[in-house]
Write a protein that holds these residues in place. Structure first.
Motif, PDB file in Angstrom:
ATOM      1  N   CYS B 189     -18.726 -13.240 -43.460  1.00 22.18           N
ATOM      2  CA  CYS B 189     -18.411 -12.681 -42.150  1.00 22.18           C
ATOM      3  C   CYS B 189     -16.932 -12.306 -42.112  1.00 22.18           C
ATOM      4  CB  CYS B 189     -18.730 -13.721 -41.074  1.00 22.18           C
ATOM      5  SG  CYS B 189     -18.203 -13.217 -39.436  1.00 22.18           S
ATOM      6  N   SER B 190     -16.653 -11.044 -41.896  1.00 21.26           N
ATOM      7  CA  SER B 190     -15.249 -10.602 -41.810  1.00 21.26           C
ATOM      8  C   SER B 190     -15.218  -9.186 -41.241  1.00 21.26           C
ATOM      9  CB  SER B 190     -14.620 -10.635 -43.204  1.00 21.26           C
ATOM     10  OG  SER B 190     -14.939  -9.476 -43.918  1.00 21.26           O
ATOM     11  N   GLY B 203     -26.498 -10.842 -53.099  1.00 20.00           N
ATOM     12  CA  GLY B 203     -27.576 -11.572 -52.419  1.00 20.00           C
ATOM     13  C   GLY B 203     -27.101 -12.364 -51.211  1.00 20.00           C
ATOM     14  N   VAL B 204     -26.038 -11.882 -50.571  1.00 23.31           N
ATOM     15  CA  VAL B 204     -25.544 -12.584 -49.390  1.00 23.31           C
ATOM     16  C   VAL B 204     -25.775 -11.730 -48.138  1.00 23.31           C
ATOM     17  CG1 VAL B 204     -23.768 -13.803 -50.697  1.00 23.31           C
ATOM     18  CG2 VAL B 204     -23.200 -11.626 -49.614  1.00 23.31           C
ATOM     19  N   LYS B 205     -25.918 -12.407 -46.995  1.00 27.13           N
ATOM     20  CA  LYS B 205     -26.011 -11.685 -45.724  1.00 27.13           C
ATOM     21  C   LYS B 205     -24.601 -11.251 -45.314  1.00 27.13           C
ATOM     22  CE  LYS B 205     -29.632 -14.748 -43.969  1.00 27.13           C
ATOM     23  NZ  LYS B 205     -30.807 -13.901 -44.145  1.00 27.13           N
ATOM     24  N   VAL B 210     -18.276 -13.171 -35.572  1.00 30.89           N
ATOM     25  CA  VAL B 210     -18.046 -14.554 -35.981  1.00 30.89           C
ATOM     26  C   VAL B 210     -18.906 -15.536 -35.167  1.00 30.89           C
ATOM     27  CG1 VAL B 210     -16.050 -15.097 -34.500  1.00 30.89           C
ATOM     28  CG2 VAL B 210     -16.226 -16.096 -36.780  1.00 30.89           C
ATOM     29  N   ARG B 211     -19.173 -15.214 -33.905  1.00 30.45           N
ATOM     30  CA  ARG B 211     -19.990 -16.114 -33.082  1.00 30.45           C
ATOM     31  C   ARG B 211     -21.424 -16.180 -33.615  1.00 30.45           C
ATOM     32  NH1 ARG B 211     -17.279 -17.521 -28.307  1.00 30.45           N
ATOM     33  NH2 ARG B 211     -15.310 -16.393 -28.190  1.00 30.45           N
ATOM     34  N   LYS B 212     -21.938 -15.034 -34.052  1.00 31.28           N
ATOM     35  CA  LYS B 212     -23.290 -15.023 -34.635  1.00 31.28           C
ATOM     36  C   LYS B 212     -23.311 -15.823 -35.941  1.00 31.28           C
ATOM     37  CE  LYS B 212     -25.034 -10.711 -32.703  1.00 31.28           C
ATOM     38  NZ  LYS B 212     -25.244  -9.288 -32.980  1.00 31.28           N
ATOM     39  N   ALA B 213     -22.249 -15.681 -36.721  1.00 33.47           N
ATOM     40  CA  ALA B 213     -22.173 -16.415 -37.997  1.00 33.47           C
ATOM     41  C   ALA B 213     -22.161 -17.916 -37.738  1.00 33.47           C
ATOM     42  CB  ALA B 213     -20.926 -16.002 -38.777  1.00 33.47           C
ATOM     43  N   VAL B 219     -22.754 -24.768 -42.324  1.00 31.61           N
ATOM     44  CA  VAL B 219     -21.363 -24.982 -42.737  1.00 31.61           C
ATOM     45  C   VAL B 219     -20.610 -23.662 -42.611  1.00 31.61           C
ATOM     46  CG1 VAL B 219     -19.819 -25.606 -44.643  1.00 31.61           C
ATOM     47  CG2 VAL B 219     -22.038 -26.729 -44.451  1.00 31.61           C
ATOM     48  N   ALA B 220     -19.414 -23.730 -41.992  1.00 30.68           N
ATOM     49  CA  ALA B 220     -18.551 -22.544 -41.947  1.00 30.68           C
ATOM     50  C   ALA B 220     -17.345 -22.805 -42.846  1.00 30.68           C
ATOM     51  CB  ALA B 220     -18.088 -22.273 -40.519  1.00 30.68           C
TER      52      ALA B 220
END
Lengths: 183, 307
Positions: B189-190, B203-205, B210-213, B219-220
């Motif tokens: 997420c960025s 293979g990553v989403k 950031v709130r959705k992540a 774990v963040a």
């Protein structure tokens, strides 16, 4: 290859009983003494001795398990690094009488490493060694046991095979396995 | 199995799942050693290790140095800022000179991706990558995954969000490789400008909110904005980044279920993390630092065993 039975379950139980009595002679109620089993197989023997000693004395006796992997002097002389076991000593051994427990005393190098490893937990008043089997005439270092289950003469090519119920075997069995050198 | 399948630790890519499990189980034992009154073991007393840092580092170098000293190795430190590199010496010459002093292992950090791989091809010593440019930082990924596992158990099926400057981060790439190997679901997420072009192929989403992540993950793992690596402006201002991608404690407390907050450090307080989030009960940042020494001890011990 020949095999000689050194202990079966009954003989082992009688020997543990004798070792416990010898320990009580020297340590009385174990108020100032602790037991430490050397990982992995010394810990099985230590547990049995600990249980029996508590039954006989009715006292709560401190028991710990010591892994010596990181203190061995043959690290990197082996083809693969040895995987460590868990050390679990939840008490301070400072000024205590420590009984180190292992199944077989052979070259003495394991005990040397154990003495080194143990110092990380304090400076004991006295250290004694208890082993189930003492392989005579095979020492690399000047180390002797204070309590011995049985002394055996063996060649460097021989092996002591220890199989205990705690390891998943049906019955206790400790054998001296010799390779027939005439063949 | 009690031996690594690799002679050098160059990246997570080269490690098998069995290697990773072996490193983790050895780390468990070294964590116990670090709880003892005397935290030192003699395993590597006959080895000399050179920490060769061509890039600035505080915690990684300290962590490696402490791990080496706790294994009783002799340690020499080398930093490019005070060396002949400034006089034009090449990487290979520098390291070969160090090796001529009978060094057995080299821990290297370099700004160029692949520098540790280049060295490993040319020298006999074991090479450990302590960060190569924006490529990999394997010991950081190992300690991150170890810390996660300590907190939430087996990582298979767990959701891990990596939030922040993915483009300039070697930690992100090593984390992605490792977490995928362990069976986790990974999200990055960025802002779009701080994401590598083809990140989805790993293979990553991909998420930009950031709130959705935070709502998605267990774990963040929040990464630092690496201003020193940015030649151009990737976002209008730190204030705007903080407004859209910064995480504070109120955001964490508002989540339906608790999550674990991580950061490889050093934190830009008030930018990617507010102080109250970094110091909150969600955070395991200091556990990461503690585990770093044990993980590095495990890696050094296992590689030394193959010499």
């Amino acid at each position: 290859m020949s095999k000689k039975q050194l202990f079966d379950s009954q003989q082992l139980s009688i020997t543990i009983e004798r070792l416990c009595r010898q320990l009580i002679e020297n340590h009385d109620s174990f108020e100032e003494s602790v037991l430490i089993g050397i990982q992995p197989r010394g810990s099985f023997l230590a547990k049995r001795l600990h249980q029996r000693l508590q039954d006989i004395t009715g006292k709560n006796i401190l028991l710990g398990f010591l892994d010596i992997t990181f203190f061995r002097d043959d690290f990197r002389r082996r083809s693969q690094p040895i995987q460590a076991n868990r050390t679990q000593i939840d008490f301070v051994i400072e000024d205590k009488k420590v009984v180190l427990i292992d199944d077989v005393l052979y070259t003495g190098r394991t005990v040397r490493a154990a003495l080194d490893a143990m110092i990380a937990f304090g400076r004991p008043q006295k250290v004694e060694l208890l082993v189930l089997i003492d392989r005579k005439y095979s020492r690399d270092l000047p180390i002797q046991a204070d309590y011995v289950g049985r002394r055996v003469s063996s060649l460097p090519t021989d092996r002591i095979v220890v199989q205990l119920c705690e390891q998943g075997f049906a019955a206790d069995s400790i054998q001296l396995v010799s390779h027939d050198e005439t063949k | 199995m009690s031996s690594l399948s690799v002679r050098h630790l160059l990246g997570i890519k080269e490690l098998s799942v069995e290697d990773i499990e072996l490193i983790f189980s050895t780390t468990d034992q070294f964590k116990e050693v670090l709880q003892r009154p005397i935290k030192k073991v003699p395993s590597l007393r006959d080895l000399t290790i050179a920490n060769v840092f061509f890039e600035n580092s505080t915690r990684t170098r300290l962590s490696f140095e402490l791990a080496e000293k706790r294994l009783s190795a002799d340690v020499v430190n080398f930093s490019a800022s005070s060396s002949s590199v400034k006089k034009g010496e090449t990487l290979l010459d520098t390291v070969q000179n160090i090796l001529a002093m009978k060094v057995d292992m080299v821990v290297i950090r370099h700004s160029s991706p692949g520098a540790p791989h280049f060295l490993a091809k040319h020298i006999q010593a074991n090479v450990i990558n302590a960060g190569d440019g924006t490529h990999e930082h394997p010991t950081q990924a190992l300690l991150d995954a170890y810390s996660m596992r300590e907190k939430i158990g087996d990582l298979a099926g767990k959701r891990i969000a990596i939030i922040g400057d993915i483009l300039h981060s070697r930690v992100a790439l090593s984390n992605i490789f490792l977490l995928k190997k362990l069976g986790s679901e990974v999200m990055v997420c960025s802002p779009p400008t701080l994401l590598p072009k083809h990140i989805g192929q790993l293979g990553v989403k991909v998420e930009h909110d950031v709130r959705k992540a935070l709502a998605w993950c267990d774990v963040a793992n929040v990464l630092r904005i690496q201003l020193e690596r940015q030649q151009i402006k990737y976002f209008p201002s730190l204030r705007e980044y903080s407004l859209y991608f910064g995480i504070n404690k109120a955001m964490l407390d508002a989540l339906e279920r608790p999550i674990v907050l991580m950061h490889p450090g050093p934190i830009n307080r008030g930018v990617e993390l507010s102080s109250d989030a970094a110091d909150s009960h969600h955070s395991i940042i200091l556990d990461q630092v503690e585990n770093g020494v044990a993980v590095r001890m495990a890696v050094l011990y296992l590689l030394a065993g193959q010499r």
